[in-house]
Design an enzyme around this catalytic site. Sequence first.
Site, PDB file in Angstrom:
ATOM      1  N   HIS A  15      47.711  40.094  35.457  1.00 42.28           N
ATOM      2  CA  HIS A  15      46.577  40.089  34.593  1.00 42.28           C
ATOM      3  C   HIS A  15      46.138  41.736  33.728  1.00 42.28           C
ATOM      4  CE1 HIS A  15      44.700  41.649  38.377  1.00 42.28           C
ATOM      5  NE2 HIS A  15      43.959  42.602  37.306  1.00 42.28           N
TER       6      HIS A  15
HETATM    7  C1  UD1 Z   1      39.234  44.746  35.667  1.00 37.00           C
HETATM    8  C2  UD1 Z   1      39.563  45.950  35.757  1.00 37.00           C
HETATM    9  C3  UD1 Z   1      40.944  45.871  36.537  1.00 37.00           C
HETATM   10  C4  UD1 Z   1      40.990  44.914  37.899  1.00 37.00           C
HETATM   11  C5  UD1 Z   1      40.169  43.518  37.208  1.00 37.00           C
HETATM   12  C6  UD1 Z   1      40.189  42.721  38.348  1.00 37.00           C
HETATM   13  C7  UD1 Z   1      38.709  47.763  34.289  1.00 37.00           C
HETATM   14  C8  UD1 Z   1      39.184  48.763  33.291  1.00 37.00           C
HETATM   15  N1  UD1 Z   1      39.918  46.847  34.905  1.00 37.00           N
HETATM   16  O1  UD1 Z   1      40.145  44.182  34.489  1.00 37.00           O
HETATM   17  O2  UD1 Z   1      41.116  47.213  37.126  1.00 37.00           O
HETATM   18  O3  UD1 Z   1      42.025  44.862  38.200  1.00 37.00           O
HETATM   19  O4  UD1 Z   1      39.098  43.707  36.678  1.00 37.00           O
HETATM   20  O5  UD1 Z   1      40.089  41.417  38.278  1.00 37.00           O
HETATM   21  O6  UD1 Z   1      37.643  47.411  34.492  1.00 37.00           O
HETATM   22  N2  UD1 Z   1      36.529  37.630  31.217  1.00 37.00           N
HETATM   23  C9  UD1 Z   1      36.069  36.227  31.608  1.00 37.00           C
HETATM   24  N3  UD1 Z   1      35.439  35.879  32.316  1.00 37.00           N
HETATM   25  C10 UD1 Z   1      35.332  36.620  33.753  1.00 37.00           C
HETATM   26  C11 UD1 Z   1      35.664  37.945  33.342  1.00 37.00           C
HETATM   27  C12 UD1 Z   1      36.472  38.396  32.346  1.00 37.00           C
HETATM   28  O7  UD1 Z   1      36.207  35.338  30.502  1.00 37.00           O
HETATM   29  O8  UD1 Z   1      34.637  36.487  34.618  1.00 37.00           O
HETATM   30  C13 UD1 Z   1      37.301  38.111  29.968  1.00 37.00           C
HETATM   31  C14 UD1 Z   1      36.186  38.600  29.163  1.00 37.00           C
HETATM   32  O9  UD1 Z   1      36.734  37.987  27.857  1.00 37.00           O
HETATM   33  C15 UD1 Z   1      36.973  40.114  29.022  1.00 37.00           C
HETATM   34  C16 UD1 Z   1      38.381  39.997  29.813  1.00 37.00           C
HETATM   35  O10 UD1 Z   1      38.381  38.895  30.420  1.00 37.00           O
HETATM   36  O11 UD1 Z   1      36.863  40.518  27.912  1.00 37.00           O
HETATM   37  C17 UD1 Z   1      38.987  41.087  30.389  1.00 37.00           C
HETATM   38  O12 UD1 Z   1      37.762  41.257  31.227  1.00 37.00           O
HETATM   39  P1  UD1 Z   1      37.709  42.868  32.035  1.00 37.00           P
HETATM   40  O13 UD1 Z   1      36.521  42.983  32.736  1.00 37.00           O
HETATM   41  O14 UD1 Z   1      37.168  43.629  30.712  1.00 37.00           O
HETATM   42  O15 UD1 Z   1      38.983  43.406  32.478  1.00 37.00           O
HETATM   43  P2  UD1 Z   1      39.836  42.804  33.706  1.00 37.00           P
HETATM   44  O16 UD1 Z   1      41.013  42.589  33.176  1.00 37.00           O
HETATM   45  O17 UD1 Z   1      39.085  41.792  34.308  1.00 37.00           O
HETATM   46  N1  UDP Z   2      42.351  37.068  44.441  1.00 40.24           N
HETATM   47  C1  UDP Z   2      41.506  36.017  44.540  1.00 40.24           C
HETATM   48  N2  UDP Z   2      41.586  34.950  43.824  1.00 40.24           N
HETATM   49  C2  UDP Z   2      42.378  34.827  42.600  1.00 40.24           C
HETATM   50  C3  UDP Z   2      43.409  35.884  42.665  1.00 40.24           C
HETATM   51  C4  UDP Z   2      43.127  37.350  43.425  1.00 40.24           C
HETATM   52  O1  UDP Z   2      40.492  35.962  45.455  1.00 40.24           O
HETATM   53  O2  UDP Z   2      42.783  33.999  41.827  1.00 40.24           O
HETATM   54  C5  UDP Z   2      42.007  38.174  45.462  1.00 40.24           C
HETATM   55  C6  UDP Z   2      43.451  38.868  46.095  1.00 40.24           C
HETATM   56  O3  UDP Z   2      43.805  38.300  47.220  1.00 40.24           O
HETATM   57  C7  UDP Z   2      42.816  40.307  46.006  1.00 40.24           C
HETATM   58  C8  UDP Z   2      41.775  40.544  44.907  1.00 40.24           C
HETATM   59  O4  UDP Z   2      41.565  39.375  44.400  1.00 40.24           O
HETATM   60  O5  UDP Z   2      42.148  40.596  47.127  1.00 40.24           O
HETATM   61  C9  UDP Z   2      42.564  41.205  43.833  1.00 40.24           C
HETATM   62  O6  UDP Z   2      41.639  41.346  42.858  1.00 40.24           O
HETATM   63  P1  UDP Z   2      42.294  41.794  41.331  1.00 40.24           P
HETATM   64  O7  UDP Z   2      43.819  41.325  41.266  1.00 40.24           O
HETATM   65  O8  UDP Z   2      41.290  41.179  40.443  1.00 40.24           O
HETATM   66  O9  UDP Z   2      42.273  43.296  41.056  1.00 40.24           O
HETATM   67  P2  UDP Z   2      42.965  44.421  41.366  1.00 40.24           P
HETATM   68  O10 UDP Z   2      43.421  44.336  42.731  1.00 40.24           O
HETATM   69  O11 UDP Z   2      44.159  44.524  40.390  1.00 40.24           O
HETATM   70  O12 UDP Z   2      42.206  45.566  41.068  1.00 40.24           O
END
Ligand code: UD1
Ligand code: UDP
Length: 376
Positions: A209
């Site tokens: 992602h």
């Molecule tokens: C964020 C974190 C990243 C982490 C990830 C965990 C930052 C800079 N990055 O990235 O480090 O790995 O979370 O999962 O904070 N969206 C939805 N529904 C949701 C959440 C997000 O539709 O419940 C969509 C929104 O359109 C949003 C996009 O996903 O604009 C990206 O979400 P965002 O929280 O900006 O960043 P992540 O890629 O989730």
């Molecule tokens: N994870 C989860 N459901 C999913 C994908 C990941 O519960 O569909 C868990 C995974 O096991 C790990 C955590 O989410 O514990 C990782 O989060 P994410 O990849 O969103 O963020 P990052 O680790 O990159 O910050």
Amino acid sequence: MKKICTVIGARPQFIKLSVVSRVLRREFQEVLIHTGQHYDYNMSGVFFQELGIPEPDYNLGISGGSHGQMTGRMLAELENVLQREAPDMLLVFGDTNSTMAAALAAVKLHIPVCHVEAGNRMGSLENPEEVNRIVTDHVSSLCLACTNTALEFLEREGIGERSRLTGDPMYDAFLYYSERVEDQEYMELEDIDGGPVRLPNEFYYMTCHRQENTDTDEKLDQILQAMDALDAPVVYPVHPRNCGRADRLRLEKGYRHPLSVDRPSQLEKGYRNTLLVAPVGYRCSVFLVNRAKKIITDSGGLQREAFFAGRPCVTVFDRAIWPETMVNHCNQLARPNKEDILSKLEAVPFFDFKYRPFGDGHSAEKITEAITNFLA
Ligand code: UD1
Ligand code: UDP
């Protein structure tokens, strides 16, 4: 009782919070503030429900937009809440925009900040999380590192005297929940349209992602093409950031089955070896990690969990963020390129289970102790 305001917003923070909060609440009054960064049920609510996390006291409902917009809106709202609550300390986890916004809001109000998962560095300011990590560490009064490598970075940057080694709460959580899903025989999955999906007996587990891998068609397509060439199906819970892109690519790469010439509606979807499923809850993710043949990811959390479980992992990224896992081919970096990913997946790793760089599974107690000592 002293008061701690804890700010969370994104999926991995809910998981870390679940283990830390249980212990922290024995000693402190905790006020929980959810920024709203992640808001879909399967990105937020499911974790609170499954992991028994108390309802947040505040949910600011802030998500989406550019990094600057999101961080700015959070900063303004968090300042209001922190002024109202006047806590003795702010607690934040990891490296998301929610983490940095909260740390900035608190330090400007002279509220000391405790940063859990401090000190990780990958050496590039192009990575948005690196910026969040550096800013948060440098405005924190207490930097709690998961590993020795992270502690060394903090020492090198001149903030070693306010840093402590506590171990990794992700490791605590993984041990705790692995035990609880050990006897489970099966996990229900849903496809991205909400239909049921049968979990194959043998599978690879992928998550992907990061904006670096998913903000263009080319890279995501290369990664999915690599998955198509594997010898077992790939379970891929798709993050909402790139679900639309993955689904569109799958349709564009669709082919017509030779038997369906007279039935054009039977356009098959592409990437036939990959099960695009909705994001799963944490228990399901732990189950998948422990049963997968191998793991392919760009997630900081998942690459560590692969290592905890002794599952071979390929991390599709150009820099290491958890170098402790990159030993004996346990976790290898790959470019978002089909051939590179496949060649890295062929390596045979060696796991030395006596090597435990992430602590002893009791980081929550050490984090609470460090906060207690700081506030004494
Ligand atoms: C964020 C974190 C990243 C982490 C990830 C965990 C930052 C800079 N990055 O990235 O480090 O790995 O979370 O999962 O904070 N969206 C939805 N529904 C949701 C959440 C997000 O539709 O419940 C969509 C929104 O359109 C949003 C996009 O996903 O604009 C990206 O979400 P965002 O929280 O900006 O960043 P992540 O890629 O989730
Ligand atoms: N994870 C989860 N459901 C999913 C994908 C990941 O519960 O569909 C868990 C995974 O096991 C790990 C955590 O989410 O514990 C990782 O989060 P994410 O990849 O969103 O963020 P990052 O680790 O990159 O910050």
